[in-house]
Every structure is written in structure tokens, then in C-alpha cells.
Design a protein around this motif. Sequence first.
Motif, PDB file in Angstrom:
ATOM      1  N   ASN A 142     -63.306  42.834 -47.133  1.00  0.00           N
ATOM      2  CA  ASN A 142     -63.374  43.196 -45.720  1.00  0.00           C
ATOM      3  C   ASN A 142     -63.340  44.706 -45.537  1.00  0.00           C
ATOM      4  O   ASN A 142     -62.353  45.368 -45.879  1.00  0.00           O
ATOM      5  CB  ASN A 142     -62.184  42.554 -44.982  1.00  0.00           C
ATOM      6  N   ASN A 143     -64.430  45.261 -44.967  1.00  0.00           N
ATOM      7  CA  ASN A 143     -64.478  46.706 -44.718  1.00  0.00           C
ATOM      8  C   ASN A 143     -64.178  47.046 -43.263  1.00  0.00           C
ATOM      9  O   ASN A 143     -64.436  48.170 -42.813  1.00  0.00           O
ATOM     10  CB  ASN A 143     -65.843  47.268 -45.120  1.00  0.00           C
ATOM     11  N   ASN A 144     -63.637  46.067 -42.513  1.00  0.00           N
ATOM     12  CA  ASN A 144     -63.255  46.254 -41.113  1.00  0.00           C
ATOM     13  C   ASN A 144     -64.436  46.528 -40.186  1.00  0.00           C
ATOM     14  O   ASN A 144     -64.264  47.077 -39.094  1.00  0.00           O
ATOM     15  CB  ASN A 144     -62.229  47.389 -40.966  1.00  0.00           C
ATOM     16  N   SER A 145     -65.632  46.135 -40.575  1.00  0.00           N
ATOM     17  CA  SER A 145     -66.800  46.356 -39.726  1.00  0.00           C
ATOM     18  C   SER A 145     -66.812  45.415 -38.523  1.00  0.00           C
ATOM     19  O   SER A 145     -67.438  45.714 -37.501  1.00  0.00           O
ATOM     20  CB  SER A 145     -68.085  46.155 -40.527  1.00  0.00           C
ATOM     21  N   ASP A 158     -57.502  43.071 -50.351  1.00  0.00           N
ATOM     22  CA  ASP A 158     -56.671  44.245 -50.626  1.00  0.00           C
ATOM     23  C   ASP A 158     -55.184  43.939 -50.644  1.00  0.00           C
ATOM     24  O   ASP A 158     -54.374  44.813 -50.942  1.00  0.00           O
ATOM     25  CB  ASP A 158     -56.945  45.336 -49.575  1.00  0.00           C
ATOM     26  N   LYS A 300     -55.960  43.912 -42.418  1.00  0.00           N
ATOM     27  CA  LYS A 300     -57.252  44.283 -41.868  1.00  0.00           C
ATOM     28  C   LYS A 300     -57.238  44.111 -40.346  1.00  0.00           C
ATOM     29  O   LYS A 300     -56.660  43.180 -39.803  1.00  0.00           O
ATOM     30  CB  LYS A 300     -58.359  43.428 -42.475  1.00  0.00           C
TER      31      LYS A 300
END
Length: 358
Positions: A142-145, A158, A300
Motif C-alpha cells: 500500500n502506497n497510500n494512493s 509494512d 496506512k
Amino acid sequence: MNMCSVKSDFWKNRRILLTGHTGFKGAWTALWLEKMGAEVIGVSLPPEGDFSLYGSVEDHTAFRSHFIDIRNRTELDEVVSSENPEIVLHMAAQALVRRSYKEPVLTYETNVLGTVNLLDSLSRTSSVKAALIVTSDKVYANNNSGRPFVETDELGGDDPYSSSKAACEIATASLSKSLFKDKTIPIATARAGNVIGGGDFSEDRLIPDIWRAACDGKPVTLRYPNATRPWQHVLESVSGYLTYLQALCEDADNKLPRALNFGPAAAETFTVGQIANQVQEAFDIKSDWLLNKTEQPVEKTALALDAGLAKNALGWESKWQAEKTLDMTVDWYKAFSDGRNAFELTLSQIEDYEKETA
């Protein structure tokens, strides 16, 4: 494809091995299965805490409960070999993100090795027709997009909880191709959104925290009020699991996906603060929630699922929108607080859901 629903006739007299049946989601699942005439074989640790849905309903059920730790390979193997289940739904897990920071070894042992233990046992039985391993919406890197995840997105995590569930996905896919290579047993995984509903008394979960605060006359504190999550009622996710298992058992052509997301429509994603505001208003809580300013483990901010593949493959889609989900959840807690029998209350909501989704 038309909406596919849970079929009572399919589950009648089936022997179901349900792990994690003493948990919040597991108890709802066990009650629904037994209501449809299934023979529920539960494998779980005893329920935690002073209150639990399982503890409130167990005297009204015929579950065969085996209180063992799925990390104990010998005991788990004995249950599988003696009970000869037809269908397996694996929910047992260490499911709390914050606890995973405190107890990472326990989290990995339970979520990864516990699943490996179960699959290893299942590989040596001839009775099983299908098995579904429940993981999490947090299995994705998850890149928080905020983009809704699809099943082909990269797995990762993470924090110990998320990464343990991603590892569980990898282990399941690997073992289904190795231990089960000479068998026709379909093994699949299910990834559900943030589940809410009556009867959840777990620590560090939004609705139970608000209910406890209401009972104590204190304001609730929120760690990440701006975080978005794919909220859905517990019966929505359970209906997805059961519909998936029905299809896996009937998948003669072996064409079904081996991993599916189950979540609300994209427009149904709300922040923690928005949900808290609506629930506090429903509970008639006059005080505002407070921001927890103490240092917290990182989580996140954005999380959403795309359940389009479940619709295409199964005809499944979320039926209860956020307003209905919150109404049913709050109604359960209010009725429970007023002394209503938890068993009758839960069955009543299951019946309501069945009528609306038939």
C-alpha cells in the motif's frame, strides 16, 4: 451475471470445519451455517475478554468446539483426521494491527505457520471438497494512493499483521500447487474489507470502542480519524465467503479465480472520523470524540478494495450501503444493552439479510 446468494440447501447437513469460530466474524458465520442446517466443527482458542458473541450464544448451539491453538500441529492434525470435514473455512488469526507490533512472533506463527499446519493436515485427508483461507484487505503493498486494490496487485505489508497476511497468501498459493498437486481440492483465499457489526467486543476496534465509551459515559479517542477504510457489515463478507465456497465446490471446469476481494462499492469508502460521528449520533453521545495524541504504531491512511472480480466470477456484490450497515450495527448494540438475547438478536439480523439478498 445475476446476483448469486448463499444457498441454504447447499449447506444443509454439510460438515464444515470453521477455524476461529469464537471470534466476532467466526461466531456470525457459525450461527448462519448452523441456521442453514450445517454441522459446524469449530477450531479456535477460547474467546477473549469479559464479553464475546460466542460466549453469549454458545448455549443455544450444537457446535462441536475444539479449543486448540492452530500453532499446535499435532492437535490440529488430530481434529482434521477425526472429523473428516467436507468444507473448510479458515478464519483463525491474530487479527489486530496494534497487537502485531507488540507480539510479532505470535502474529507470524498464528497467521502463517497456523495456516501451513492446516493445509498440511488437509492435504492428507480425502473428505475435503474445498477450502477457503480468509486473509485481509491489508495484504496489498500500500502506497497510500487510495486507488482500490485489485487481486493482481503486488502483495506486501509494512507492519507485522499486514505482512503476515501477505505471507499467508503466498504460502497458500504455493502449497495448493505442491501439497495438493495430485488432488482436485480447490484452495482459495478471500480478502475482505473492514468488517463491522453487532457482537464485536474486541480491543482497538472503532465500533466496540465507541460502544464502551457510551456505556462508560466517556468520550472515545481516535488514533487516525482521517484514515479511509472499506467498511462493510459482517454479513456482507460472510456471504462472500459462503458464496465463494459454494462456487468452488461446483467448479467442475476449474475456472474460478483463486483469490477474491470482498468489499463495498468504491463510493462507500468513509473516514474513521465520519463513521465515528454517525455512530456517536446514533448512540446519542453528546460529547465529541477526542484525538489520541500519544505516539501510535504507523498504519496506512488510505485503503480501498475493488470487488469487481467477485461480481464477475460469482455474481456477488455488496448489498447493504453504509447507512444500512451502521443502522444494523447500532441496533444490535442498543438491543443488547437493553437486555435482548444475543442469540435471538443475531439470528434475527441474519434472517433480515437473507430476505434482502434472496
